[in-house]
Scaffold this motif. Structure first.
Motif: not given
Length: 205
Positions: A1-10, A79-90, A92-97
């Motif tokens: 399995m190639p070492d790709r980044k996980l998708g949103v669902k994953e 770092d937050r995933p590339a292409g994350a929407d506003s909810l995803g960005k928020g 990942y901010a919580v995760l960082a905290g």
């Protein structure tokens, strides 16, 4: 399995399993979080060694591996995933905290996330349904359900089922194929009004 980044669902599945901190079946995952782990996403997480998936009865049951827990811990400070929407960005901010707090307190994810307690008989019925059903909304027999609810009396289970029946996602119904009913099925039936009901269905959130 190639070492790709996980998708949103994953990623969503990984964080849900982290929050639950226990083995969880697809029907329960759907009921609690609104999605299941199947198909390509399941194969990706299994092949990467992040999630262990096994059939228990009919549905798949999933559990984070040690590698999966390490992925979650690393993701808290990633770092937050590339292409994350506003909810995803928020999110990942919580995760960082959370990551900064755990680092300062010298704690790990196991100190923060614990399996939920099944506080009521209704909780136990839902958990038992999730073990018996392949998919949310499937009908399971009250015969099988009662058999797995060790320690609860007939009256207690009946009262809990009637309380659950107020939930619009819950359906307690008769078996239309009356000739297929065994004596055990008839004994396990729940009387509602003038009708004996033999089947339970719980839909997803």
């Amino acid at each position: 399995m190639p070492d790709r980044k996980l998708g949103v669902k994953e990623r969503a599945v990984m964080f849900a399993l982290m929050a639950e901190a226990r083995k969880i079946s697809n029907p329960e995952l759907s009921r609690l979080h609104g999605f299941v782990l199947d198909g390509e996403e399941r194969r990706v997480l299994n092949d990467k060694g992040l999630v262990d998936s096994k059939r228990v009865g009919r549905p798949y049951v999933h559990d984070l591996t040690d590698k999966g827990w390490r992925w979650c811990a690393d993701e808290l400070l990633a770092d937050r995933p590339a292409g994350a929407d506003s909810l995803g960005k928020g999110f990942y901010a919580v995760l960082a905290g959370l990551g900064r707090y755990l680092d300062r307190a010298e704690l790990g994810l196991a100190d923060l996330f614990h399996p939920r307690e099944l506080d009521t008989l209704e909780d136990r019925i839902r958990a038992t349904y999730d073990k018996l059903a392949t998919d949310p909304g499937d009908y399971v027999s009250l015969t099988d359900l009662r058999r797995d609810l060790n320690g609860a009396t007939r009256v207690e289970v009946d009262e809990a089922l009637l309380a659950l029946n107020r939930d619009p996602r819950v359906d307690i119904a008769p078996n239309e194929d009356q000739e297929s009913l065994t004596r055990q099925d008839r004994n396990a039936a729940l009387r509602i009004g003038r009708q004996d009901n033999h089947l339970l269905s719980i839909g997803s959130a």
